[in-house]
Design a protein around this motif. Sequence first.
Motif, PDB file in Angstrom:
ATOM      1  N   ASP A   1      -0.808  14.355  16.645  1.00  0.00           N
ATOM      2  CA  ASP A   1      -0.592  13.564  17.853  1.00  0.00           C
ATOM      3  C   ASP A   1      -1.049  14.369  19.059  1.00  0.00           C
ATOM      4  N   PRO A   2      -1.433  13.687  20.142  1.00  0.00           N
ATOM      5  CA  PRO A   2      -1.928  14.392  21.336  1.00  0.00           C
ATOM      6  C   PRO A   2      -0.940  15.433  21.841  1.00  0.00           C
ATOM      7  N   GLY A   3      -1.438  16.638  22.097  1.00  0.00           N
ATOM      8  CA  GLY A   3      -0.607  17.699  22.647  1.00  0.00           C
ATOM      9  C   GLY A   3       0.296  18.381  21.636  1.00  0.00           C
ATOM     10  N   LYS A   4       0.116  18.056  20.367  1.00  0.00           N
ATOM     11  CA  LYS A   4       0.970  18.656  19.332  1.00  0.00           C
ATOM     12  C   LYS A   4       0.121  19.303  18.242  1.00  0.00           C
ATOM     13  N   GLY A   5       0.747  20.181  17.457  1.00  0.00           N
ATOM     14  CA  GLY A   5       0.058  20.756  16.315  1.00  0.00           C
ATOM     15  C   GLY A   5      -0.001  19.770  15.168  1.00  0.00           C
ATOM     16  N   PRO A   6      -0.906  19.992  14.227  1.00  0.00           N
ATOM     17  CA  PRO A   6      -1.002  19.101  13.058  1.00  0.00           C
ATOM     18  C   PRO A   6       0.297  19.091  12.251  1.00  0.00           C
TER      19      PRO A   6
ATOM     20  N   ILE B   1      -6.606  38.163  24.054  1.00  0.00           N
ATOM     21  CA  ILE B   1      -7.995  37.934  24.448  1.00  0.00           C
ATOM     22  C   ILE B   1      -8.250  38.768  25.696  1.00  0.00           C
ATOM     23  N   GLN B   2      -9.183  39.687  25.599  1.00  0.00           N
ATOM     24  CA  GLN B   2      -9.513  40.550  26.739  1.00  0.00           C
ATOM     25  C   GLN B   2     -10.685  39.970  27.513  1.00  0.00           C
ATOM     26  N   ARG B   3     -10.686  40.221  28.813  1.00  0.00           N
ATOM     27  CA  ARG B   3     -11.813  39.817  29.673  1.00  0.00           C
ATOM     28  C   ARG B   3     -12.202  38.366  29.385  1.00  0.00           C
ATOM     29  N   THR B   4     -11.253  37.463  29.583  1.00  0.00           N
ATOM     30  CA  THR B   4     -11.456  36.067  29.204  1.00  0.00           C
ATOM     31  C   THR B   4     -12.686  35.457  29.861  1.00  0.00           C
ATOM     32  N   GLN B   5     -13.312  34.561  29.119  1.00  0.00           N
ATOM     33  CA  GLN B   5     -14.481  33.806  29.570  1.00  0.00           C
ATOM     34  C   GLN B   5     -14.136  32.326  29.540  1.00  0.00           C
ATOM     35  N   GLN B   6     -14.917  31.525  30.258  1.00  0.00           N
ATOM     36  CA  GLN B   6     -14.646  30.083  30.306  1.00  0.00           C
ATOM     37  C   GLN B   6     -14.738  29.451  28.925  1.00  0.00           C
ATOM     38  N   GLU B   7     -15.620  29.962  28.067  1.00  0.00           N
ATOM     39  CA  GLU B   7     -15.753  29.390  26.726  1.00  0.00           C
ATOM     40  C   GLU B   7     -14.548  29.682  25.835  1.00  0.00           C
ATOM     41  N   ASP B   8     -13.637  30.528  26.311  1.00  0.00           N
ATOM     42  CA  ASP B   8     -12.411  30.786  25.550  1.00  0.00           C
ATOM     43  C   ASP B   8     -11.381  29.661  25.748  1.00  0.00           C
ATOM     44  N   SER B   9     -11.623  28.783  26.704  1.00  0.00           N
ATOM     45  CA  SER B   9     -10.689  27.682  26.955  1.00  0.00           C
ATOM     46  C   SER B   9     -10.587  26.797  25.724  1.00  0.00           C
ATOM     47  N   ALA B  10      -9.375  26.612  25.234  1.00  0.00           N
ATOM     48  CA  ALA B  10      -9.131  25.843  24.012  1.00  0.00           C
ATOM     49  C   ALA B  10      -7.631  25.811  23.774  1.00  0.00           C
ATOM     50  N   VAL B  11      -7.237  25.093  22.728  1.00  0.00           N
ATOM     51  CA  VAL B  11      -5.854  25.160  22.259  1.00  0.00           C
ATOM     52  C   VAL B  11      -5.817  26.140  21.089  1.00  0.00           C
ATOM     53  N   TYR B  12      -4.939  27.123  21.185  1.00  0.00           N
ATOM     54  CA  TYR B  12      -4.792  28.132  20.138  1.00  0.00           C
ATOM     55  C   TYR B  12      -3.550  27.780  19.318  1.00  0.00           C
ATOM     56  N   LEU B  13      -3.777  27.518  18.039  1.00  0.00           N
ATOM     57  CA  LEU B  13      -2.712  27.076  17.142  1.00  0.00           C
ATOM     58  C   LEU B  13      -2.359  28.174  16.157  1.00  0.00           C
ATOM     59  N   CYS B  14      -1.083  28.326  15.925  1.00  0.00           N
ATOM     60  CA  CYS B  14      -0.576  29.263  14.937  1.00  0.00           C
ATOM     61  C   CYS B  14       0.073  28.456  13.820  1.00  0.00           C
TER      62      CYS B  14
END
Lengths: 115, 114
Positions: free
Chosen positions: A39-44, B79-92
């Motif tokens: 869902d938008p804004g959430k993890g899978p 993330i060191q010395r961030t760049q614009q291309e690093d923009s994203a959602v980081y999922l764990c």
Amino acid sequence: EDQVTQSPEALRLQEGESSSLNCSYTVSGLRGLFWYRQDPGKGPEFLFTLYSAGEEKEKERLKATLTKKESFLHITAPKPEDSATYLCAVQAGMNYGGSQGNLIFGKGTKLSVKP
Amino acid sequence: GAGVSQSPSNKVTEKGKDVELRCDPISGHTALYWYRQSLGQGLEFLIYFQGNSAPDKSGLPSDRFSAERTGGSVSTLTIQRTQQEDSAVYLCASSKPGTGYGYTFGSGTRLTVV
């Protein structure tokens, strides 16, 4: 190279209109095929794991099937709350880059169900 | 905890600054993964931990990216010395060890580099 391709990229359905999403894959020794909902804004969110060709699993209006080359996610009589992006992923039997569990994801199918 | 927890949920940083993203996995899940999701793209694998060791770092896009895990639990992606291309959602995500187990994902950290 291990690869997962999902189609269509986007799907619009009317409430109650059944359809299927496709996930085709090439992998060296499939250990498992996974379906997730995002869902938008959430993890899978985990839905199903399929391990061998011919296997099927069901959950409410969703049914996942698996062949040697592809998987289908069938949606029966969908409701607006089923709207989400559905992700398919495979887990290779060979150590992928040294990992024993790394999942390779497709780009997903964005499903919209209109009332 | 009951689920995978990530912090912060949103981070806006200036280009060139360093950022740290945190992940608290489910208790007992020895495997931990970091993925990156960019707009219109699939989930991109970054790094995998089994316990505190990282047998697979193949997905880290450059040497500006690093990650560690301590006590077999919390992980930090830097993330060191961030760049614009690093923009994203980081999922764990975390899972039980071995194959055949699905991941449980956190809600992610949305990183915007301006």
